[in-house]
Motif scaffolding. Sequence first.
Motif, mmCIF file in Angstrom:
data_model
loop_
_atom_site.group_PDB
_atom_site.id
_atom_site.type_symbol
_atom_site.label_atom_id
_atom_site.label_comp_id
_atom_site.label_asym_id
_atom_site.label_seq_id
_atom_site.Cartn_x
_atom_site.Cartn_y
_atom_site.Cartn_z
ATOM 1 N N GLY A 118 -0.663 -3.323 -1.899
ATOM 2 C CA GLY A 118 -0.103 -2.107 -2.202
ATOM 3 C C GLY A 118 0.326 -0.641 -1.039
ATOM 4 O O GLY A 118 1.135 -0.047 -1.250
ATOM 5 N N GLN A 119 -1.029 -0.631 -0.287
ATOM 6 C CA GLN A 119 -1.110 0.055 0.598
ATOM 7 C C GLN A 119 -0.019 -0.516 1.911
ATOM 8 O O GLN A 119 1.415 0.646 2.312
ATOM 9 C CB GLN A 119 -2.461 0.346 1.862
ATOM 10 N N LEU A 120 0.106 -2.007 2.093
ATOM 11 C CA LEU A 120 1.862 -1.924 3.066
ATOM 12 C C LEU A 120 2.640 -2.293 2.243
ATOM 13 O O LEU A 120 4.074 -2.041 3.396
ATOM 14 C CB LEU A 120 0.765 -3.976 3.393
ATOM 15 N N PHE A 121 2.787 -2.243 0.931
ATOM 16 C CA PHE A 121 4.373 -2.919 0.427
ATOM 17 C C PHE A 121 5.141 -1.011 0.264
ATOM 18 O O PHE A 121 6.090 -0.668 0.669
ATOM 19 C CB PHE A 121 4.066 -3.044 -0.976
ATOM 20 N N PHE A 122 3.782 -0.011 -0.067
ATOM 21 C CA PHE A 122 4.771 1.197 0.144
ATOM 22 C C PHE A 122 4.791 1.282 1.372
ATOM 23 O O PHE A 122 6.174 2.336 2.161
ATOM 24 C CB PHE A 122 3.225 2.542 0.208
ATOM 25 N N LEU A 123 4.520 1.416 2.722
ATOM 26 C CA LEU A 123 4.482 1.764 4.154
ATOM 27 C C LEU A 123 6.094 0.703 4.021
ATOM 28 O O LEU A 123 6.431 1.319 5.668
ATOM 29 C CB LEU A 123 2.916 1.166 5.105
ATOM 30 N N LEU A 124 5.840 -0.157 4.259
ATOM 31 C CA LEU A 124 6.894 -1.099 4.866
ATOM 32 C C LEU A 124 8.366 -0.920 4.369
ATOM 33 O O LEU A 124 9.453 -1.080 4.910
ATOM 34 C CB LEU A 124 6.375 -2.770 4.392
ATOM 35 N N ASN A 125 8.392 -0.354 3.004
ATOM 36 C CA ASN A 125 9.650 0.282 2.262
ATOM 37 C C ASN A 125 9.769 1.484 2.604
ATOM 38 O O ASN A 125 11.070 2.295 2.760
ATOM 39 C CB ASN A 125 8.867 0.292 1.004
ATOM 40 N N LEU A 126 9.019 2.065 3.663
ATOM 41 C CA LEU A 126 9.353 3.889 3.775
ATOM 42 C C LEU A 126 10.528 3.651 4.376
ATOM 43 O O LEU A 126 11.493 4.349 4.764
ATOM 44 C CB LEU A 126 8.661 4.351 5.153
#
Length: 197
Positions: free
Chosen positions: A50-58
């Motif tokens: 969840g954390q990685l998915f949010f960061l990758l989309n920035l």
Amino acid sequence: MSTTHRWLSIFEGCLLVALGVHLLNASGLLISGTAGMGMILTRLTDLSFGQLFFLLNLPFYVLAARTLGLAFTLRTFCSISLLSVMSELMHRFIHIEIDPLMAAILGGMLVGFGLIILFRHNASLGGLNILAVYLERRFSIHAGKTTLVGDCCVLICALVFFELSQVAYSLVAFLLLSSVVGRYHRPPVWAIVKPVS
């Protein structure tokens, strides 16, 4: 279409995707796009999916805002945030064991149908999906074709970090996702979006 109906549909789409991703994660499998890259990176960092998915989309919000509009970008940001939170909650509270082939079939189809709901309500899950919607609007390239190319890139990266059997089952999920999107997603007749200068 009412605002309540739109946001309820976006919530439902995110829920389907989150469940599909959870099933795939439970069997050590992958899905396409930034979600797939997030799954790969969970093996290299201490961050959750969840954390990685949010960061990758920035970084993709800039493309979305410049080419697809602020309303689309807002809905996409909310969709990504919802999926990230749902993924965290499912990881913490739902523990399952599932056969890899069944996980690939159910996971791929759930993610595919979830994406269709989001596309039909002018939202996406960022990353490759933003690119897919943009190319569909700007050049009439079907979103399913773009996601298929993204699938191939994720698979190539996965060969380095996953066993061959996991990659093979993941390919089943990829193909089912692309098949669902390709058969059921009916792009509306949009006016060609002119790039912002």
